[in-house]
Design an enzyme around this catalytic site. Sequence first.
Site, PDB file in Angstrom:
ATOM      1  N   LYS A  11       1.001  -1.191  -0.072  1.00  0.00           N
ATOM      2  CA  LYS A  11       0.034  -0.049   0.001  1.00  0.00           C
ATOM      3  C   LYS A  11       0.870   1.211  -0.051  1.00  0.00           C
ATOM      4  CE  LYS A  11      -3.810  -2.302   2.730  1.00  0.00           C
ATOM      5  NZ  LYS A  11      -4.841  -2.088   3.863  1.00  0.00           N
ATOM      6  N   PHE A  59     -15.865   4.279   7.613  1.00  0.00           N
ATOM      7  CA  PHE A  59     -14.134   4.767   7.404  1.00  0.00           C
ATOM      8  C   PHE A  59     -14.050   4.508   6.040  1.00  0.00           C
ATOM      9  CE2 PHE A  59     -14.281   0.376   9.578  1.00  0.00           C
ATOM     10  CZ  PHE A  59     -13.991  -0.423   8.357  1.00  0.00           C
ATOM     11  N   ARG A  92      -1.162 -14.102   5.052  1.00  0.00           N
ATOM     12  CA  ARG A  92      -1.792 -13.321   5.932  1.00  0.00           C
ATOM     13  C   ARG A  92      -1.068 -13.772   7.484  1.00  0.00           C
ATOM     14  NH1 ARG A  92      -6.741 -10.646   4.558  1.00  0.00           N
ATOM     15  NH2 ARG A  92      -7.474 -10.640   6.653  1.00  0.00           N
ATOM     16  N   THR A  98      -5.224  -7.093  10.963  1.00  0.00           N
ATOM     17  CA  THR A  98      -5.773  -5.982  10.332  1.00  0.00           C
ATOM     18  C   THR A  98      -5.475  -4.833  11.149  1.00  0.00           C
ATOM     19  OG1 THR A  98      -7.515  -7.052   9.356  1.00  0.00           O
ATOM     20  CG2 THR A  98      -7.754  -4.547   9.328  1.00  0.00           C
ATOM     21  N   ARG A 109       2.542  -6.223   9.676  1.00  0.00           N
ATOM     22  CA  ARG A 109       1.570  -5.128  10.001  1.00  0.00           C
ATOM     23  C   ARG A 109       2.038  -4.718  11.548  1.00  0.00           C
ATOM     24  NH1 ARG A 109      -3.955  -7.232   7.666  1.00  0.00           N
ATOM     25  NH2 ARG A 109      -3.933  -6.404   5.799  1.00  0.00           N
ATOM     26  N   ASN A 123      -1.760  -0.306   7.523  1.00  0.00           N
ATOM     27  CA  ASN A 123      -0.977  -1.440   7.733  1.00  0.00           C
ATOM     28  C   ASN A 123      -0.251  -1.779   6.520  1.00  0.00           C
ATOM     29  OD1 ASN A 123      -3.379  -1.970   6.208  1.00  0.00           O
ATOM     30  ND2 ASN A 123      -4.235  -3.306   7.584  1.00  0.00           N
ATOM     31  N   HIS A 126      -1.847  -5.364   1.710  1.00  0.00           N
ATOM     32  CA  HIS A 126      -3.104  -6.108   1.698  1.00  0.00           C
ATOM     33  C   HIS A 126      -2.882  -7.696   1.155  1.00  0.00           C
ATOM     34  CE1 HIS A 126      -7.147  -7.376   0.320  1.00  0.00           C
ATOM     35  NE2 HIS A 126      -6.398  -7.919  -0.693  1.00  0.00           N
TER      36      HIS A 126
HETATM   37  N1  UDP Z   1      -9.556  -0.586   7.784  1.00  0.00           N
HETATM   38  C1  UDP Z   1      -9.424   0.455   8.772  1.00  0.00           C
HETATM   39  N2  UDP Z   1     -10.234   0.483   9.985  1.00  0.00           N
HETATM   40  C2  UDP Z   1     -10.870  -0.663  10.267  1.00  0.00           C
HETATM   41  C3  UDP Z   1     -11.151  -1.770   9.465  1.00  0.00           C
HETATM   42  C4  UDP Z   1     -10.358  -1.659   8.089  1.00  0.00           C
HETATM   43  O1  UDP Z   1      -8.844   1.374   8.444  1.00  0.00           O
HETATM   44  O2  UDP Z   1     -11.556  -0.693  11.445  1.00  0.00           O
HETATM   45  C5  UDP Z   1      -8.754  -0.574   6.476  1.00  0.00           C
HETATM   46  C6  UDP Z   1      -7.306  -1.260   6.843  1.00  0.00           C
HETATM   47  O3  UDP Z   1      -6.374  -0.794   6.028  1.00  0.00           O
HETATM   48  C7  UDP Z   1      -7.721  -2.820   6.221  1.00  0.00           C
HETATM   49  C8  UDP Z   1      -8.529  -2.375   5.245  1.00  0.00           C
HETATM   50  O4  UDP Z   1      -9.327  -1.049   5.606  1.00  0.00           O
HETATM   51  O5  UDP Z   1      -6.297  -3.332   5.671  1.00  0.00           O
HETATM   52  C9  UDP Z   1      -9.514  -3.539   4.681  1.00  0.00           C
HETATM   53  O6  UDP Z   1     -10.341  -3.897   5.828  1.00  0.00           O
HETATM   54  P1  UDP Z   1     -10.501  -5.690   6.030  1.00  0.00           P
HETATM   55  O7  UDP Z   1     -11.402  -5.795   7.037  1.00  0.00           O
HETATM   56  O8  UDP Z   1     -10.820  -6.229   4.802  1.00  0.00           O
HETATM   57  O9  UDP Z   1      -8.886  -5.962   6.575  1.00  0.00           O
HETATM   58  P2  UDP Z   1      -7.810  -6.787   5.840  1.00  0.00           P
HETATM   59  O10 UDP Z   1      -8.308  -8.111   4.987  1.00  0.00           O
HETATM   60  O11 UDP Z   1      -6.917  -5.918   5.153  1.00  0.00           O
HETATM   61  O12 UDP Z   1      -6.922  -7.492   6.880  1.00  0.00           O
HETATM   62 MG    MG Z   2      -9.705  -7.906   3.522  1.00  0.00          MG
END
Ligand code: UDP
Ligand code: MG
Length: 167
Positions: A11, A59, A92, A98, A109, A123, A126
């Site tokens: 990112k 958000f 992952r 996350t 992360r 973070n 992705h």
């Molecule tokens: N995100 C955030 N606040 C939250 C949840 C998600 O800023 O409360 C952002 C974060 O950058 C995350 C992305 O949105 O990586 C996508 O969210 P997802 O739940 O899909 O998490 P991921 O699959 O990236 O772990």
């Molecule tokens: Mg996701």
Amino acid sequence: MESQATLILIKPDGLKKSLTGNILTRLSETKLEIVAAKMVRVSRELAAEHYQHLKDKPFFEDVLRYLMGEFHDRRKVMALVYWGPGACAKCRALAGATNPEEADSVSIRGSYGRITTRGVYENVIHVSAHAEDAEREIKLWFEPDEVIVDLYPTKNVVESREKRAWL
Ligand code: UDP
Ligand code: MG
């Protein structure tokens, strides 16, 4: 274990902080194969499609702006496809949770992420959650010919549209 593919995005914060080499080195621990890689300028449409599952979250707008690079003054992410047994789970696990404050401190992360004062989880990478998400996301970010293995069925289409060429 059957081979599967996963989409990785470095990112805008990961690129701005010069973490590309570091992240790729960490991901090489998985022994997976990189089968596609490119730099991408992320449009609002691409970001919104990628994060469609978050569209009702408060958000959402900030997460789009984050992926589009608006918080890091350059519109770019690095997109890669990793391929091999258990690709999503392995990547992952290395990425961590996350929320960077909850991510294992030696994960990618956990090491490099932060929560901004706006509340965005920056973070740095992705990783597709599972094989179905990976298929949808890889088809969104890559054309079949940009991936060096045949991951999913394809069809031949004839296209006649103007495009840029080298002079
Ligand atoms: N995100 C955030 N606040 C939250 C949840 C998600 O800023 O409360 C952002 C974060 O950058 C995350 C992305 O949105 O990586 C996508 O969210 P997802 O739940 O899909 O998490 P991921 O699959 O990236 O772990
Ligand atoms: Mg996701």
